[in-house]
Motif scaffolding. Structure first.
Motif, PDB file in Angstrom:
ATOM      1  N   GLU A  88      29.013  -6.981 -10.592  1.00 42.63           N
ATOM      2  CA  GLU A  88      27.965  -8.071  -9.624  1.00 42.63           C
ATOM      3  C   GLU A  88      28.987  -8.382  -8.444  1.00 42.63           C
ATOM      4  O   GLU A  88      28.426  -8.696  -7.389  1.00 42.63           O
ATOM      5  N   THR A  91      29.677  -5.756  -5.926  1.00 40.91           N
ATOM      6  CA  THR A  91      28.879  -5.488  -4.836  1.00 40.91           C
ATOM      7  C   THR A  91      28.701  -6.619  -4.003  1.00 40.91           C
ATOM      8  O   THR A  91      28.332  -6.387  -2.992  1.00 40.91           O
ATOM      9  N   ARG A 250      27.289  -1.028  -2.551  1.00 39.64           N
ATOM     10  CA  ARG A 250      26.280  -1.707  -3.337  1.00 39.64           C
ATOM     11  C   ARG A 250      25.626  -1.106  -4.554  1.00 39.64           C
ATOM     12  O   ARG A 250      25.287  -1.565  -5.418  1.00 39.64           O
ATOM     13  N   ARG A 251      25.665   0.291  -4.547  1.00 40.41           N
ATOM     14  CA  ARG A 251      25.218   1.052  -5.608  1.00 40.41           C
ATOM     15  C   ARG A 251      26.473   1.841  -6.387  1.00 40.41           C
ATOM     16  O   ARG A 251      26.616   1.869  -7.531  1.00 40.41           O
ATOM     17  N   ARG A 401      25.623 -16.749  -8.269  1.00 43.43           N
ATOM     18  CA  ARG A 401      24.084 -16.752  -7.652  1.00 43.43           C
ATOM     19  C   ARG A 401      23.764 -18.071  -7.256  1.00 43.43           C
ATOM     20  O   ARG A 401      22.494 -18.466  -7.260  1.00 43.43           O
ATOM     21  N   ALA A 408      21.418 -12.180  -2.249  1.00 40.21           N
ATOM     22  CA  ALA A 408      21.920 -11.195  -1.534  1.00 40.21           C
ATOM     23  C   ALA A 408      21.634  -9.755  -2.229  1.00 40.21           C
ATOM     24  O   ALA A 408      21.473 -10.067  -3.488  1.00 40.21           O
ATOM     25  N   PRO A 409      21.505  -8.586  -1.709  1.00 44.84           N
ATOM     26  CA  PRO A 409      21.428  -7.568  -2.295  1.00 44.84           C
ATOM     27  C   PRO A 409      22.556  -6.983  -3.005  1.00 44.84           C
ATOM     28  O   PRO A 409      23.636  -6.829  -2.606  1.00 44.84           O
ATOM     29  N   ALA A 410      22.630  -6.936  -4.297  1.00 41.42           N
ATOM     30  CA  ALA A 410      23.846  -6.548  -5.057  1.00 41.42           C
ATOM     31  C   ALA A 410      23.277  -5.831  -6.501  1.00 41.42           C
ATOM     32  O   ALA A 410      22.155  -6.362  -6.984  1.00 41.42           O
ATOM     33  N   TRP A 411      23.973  -5.490  -7.398  1.00 42.61           N
ATOM     34  CA  TRP A 411      23.931  -4.969  -8.755  1.00 42.61           C
ATOM     35  C   TRP A 411      23.991  -6.269  -9.519  1.00 42.61           C
ATOM     36  O   TRP A 411      24.806  -7.195  -9.308  1.00 42.61           O
ATOM     37  N   ARG A 412      23.202  -6.686 -10.253  1.00 40.41           N
ATOM     38  CA  ARG A 412      22.808  -7.815 -10.794  1.00 40.41           C
ATOM     39  C   ARG A 412      23.210  -7.598 -12.737  1.00 40.41           C
ATOM     40  O   ARG A 412      22.448  -6.625 -13.131  1.00 40.41           O
TER      41      ARG A 412
END
Length: 471
Positions: A88, A91, A250-251, A401, A408-412
């Motif tokens: 998390e 990313t 991000r991925r 968070r 923000a766009p990210a892996w969670r």
């Protein structure tokens, strides 16, 4: 919260050459050139399961005996939670600074600086220590002093580190195949010559000092051994150091972190279980001479093959560690951690390969020199440093968070905030159970670093320790 500088995209309407004089130069960025496969190969090579199996695990066998597999399994389970935190944060903050960039952004400048110091301890100590193990595994071909063998490996790794990452991904990938083959051969031989049942993996026995009797491994010994167990699987964090050079971070960062942890845990745990089952007796297992056991299970030729594969694995690990560590130094200079002349030198990128060549030399050459220093206590310091670093990363993940970071766009990660809270509690307890001398050594270094922070970095907050997060 630290001041975090995001590199803005270059406007198409205003070429770089037309920028007004005196405009500050944009922070230097590393070239994005690797995907999940390349990142996984490089990261797995840093975990280097074969060299860990043959160099570090024998020390665990000597103190934990049949409990070694269980201890490493618990460490790998803890690392799943740590990997979620890294995924998390990595990313959200895809920077070559790795842990310190993530923690600085989420938990503040001082916390990030202390994480940087702990990570620097790990990345400077581990490569020469492992490199010196090359001598034992080159013995079937040539006799060489461990210090000279280690220094040679460090210099070779430094030369390879000056190449670009794509080339190094292929070099380390070839070596990685050989070390996985070596681990697989050990696993097959161990299971084929099993002397005891699967229940022995949890019977918690170790040979006594005299070699004639047995002792029970206590829960406290297992907890103490968890610091080393975390160390042997911690290489997955390299994916975060490489995030600035990954396509679509991000991925790909989360995929690389989790894939690497899963593969390395299997490659390490299966041979360890096989050795535990196949050792001729408890004294041989506690002695930890894996090479001798392999030769007894097969032949001297197979033992030689395994030894040479391990030697290549150690060289492979040296290459990846030099690559990783040079990125940390490069990022610290770009983020203004040092006086300006030092920052200017460390942040230089070289030629068509685009590698941070000065930082690479400053990692590899001192690493070669460290091979001639007595490093007996440094495994303990490394275990304390890794545990403390993971603890601060978990704190950062707990804060990841807040405010704009939450949207923000990210892996969670799943089960947030339960996972970071549980990690903080467990890692704090593991840290409290380490030997006092290792805690004192590490604490003393951290104290000196805190003085540097208080006297140099903090009074210059506007111009020093400005963490850069490239877009």
């Amino acid at each position: 919260m630290t001041e975090t500088l995001h590199t803005p995209p270059q406007s198409a309407a205003v070429p770089a050459a037309a920028e007004a004089p005196g405009t500050p130069a944009a922070p230097r960025k590393l070239k994005r050139s690797i995907g999940v496969v390349g990142g996984t190969l490089l990261t797995l090579s840093c975990v280097t399961p074969a060299s860990t199996l043959f160099v570090v695990v024998p020390d665990l066998f000597s103190s934990l005996g049949t409990a070694t597999t269980l201890t490493i399994a618990i460490g790998a389970l803890l690392c799943v939670g740590v990997a979620f935190c890294y995924s998390e944060l990595g990313t959200l903050i895809p920077s070559a600074g790795g842990e310190y960039a993530m923690v600085s952004t989420m938990a503040g400048r001082l916390a990030g600086w202390l994480v940087f110091v702990l990570s620097l301890l790990v990345v400077m100590i581990v490569p020469p220590v492992i490199a010196m193990g090359t001598a034992d595994y080159l013995a079937p071909l040539v006799k060489i002093e461990p210090a000279y063998a280690g220094a040679g490996v460090m210099l070779l790794a430094t030369l390879a580190g000056l190449l670009d990452l794509r080339a190094n991904a292929w070099i380390t990938g070839i070596f990685l195949v050989l070390e996985v083959v070596a681990a697989a051969v050990v696993a097959v031989l161990g299971f084929a010559h099993a002397e005891r049942g699967a229940g022995s993996l949890v019977d918690l026995s170790v040979a006594s000092g005299s070699g004639d009797g047995t002792k029970t491994v206590t829960a406290m010994l297992i907890v103490s051994g968890l610091a080393i167990a975390l160390f042997v699987t911690q290489g997955f964090s390299t994916a975060v150091y490489l995030s600035e050079e990954m396509e679509n971070p991000r991925r790909n960062v989360a995929r690389t972190v989790l894939l690497t942890l899963g593969i390395s845990a299997v490659v390490l745990l299966v041979p360890v279980a096989a050795i535990t089952l196949g050792a001729p007796d408890l004294a041989a297992l506690t002695g930890g001479d894996i090479g001798a056991m392999v030769t007894a299970w097969s032949s001297s030729g197979v033992g030689t093959f395994i030894s040479l594969c391990v030697a290549l694995a150690i060289i492979n690990a040296g290459i990846v560690m030099v690559i990783q560590n040079s990125r940390v130094l490069f990022a610290s200079a770009r983020d203004k951690a040092w006086p300006e002349p030092v920052n200017a030198v460390l942040s230089r990128l070289g030629g068509r390969f685009g590698s941070p060549w000065v930082a690479t030399l400053l990692v590899g050459v001192p690493g070669a020199a460290l091979c001639f220093v007595n490093l007996d206590t440094l495994y303990g310091v490394t275990g304390v440093s890794v545990t403390g670093m993971y603890l601060l990363v978990a704190v950062a993940a707990l804060l990841a968070r807040r405010g704009g970071h939450g949207a923000a766009p990210a892996w969670r990660m799943p089960l947030w905030p339960g996972i970071p809270l549980a990690l903080i509690a467990v890692l704090a307890y593991v840290l409290s159970q380490q030997e006092a001398r290792y805690l004192l050594w590490t604490g003393g270094i951290v104290a000196v670093a805190t003085v540097y922070w208080a006297c140099y970095l903090r009074p210059r907050a506007a111009t020093r320790w400005l963490v850069t997060v490239p877009e």
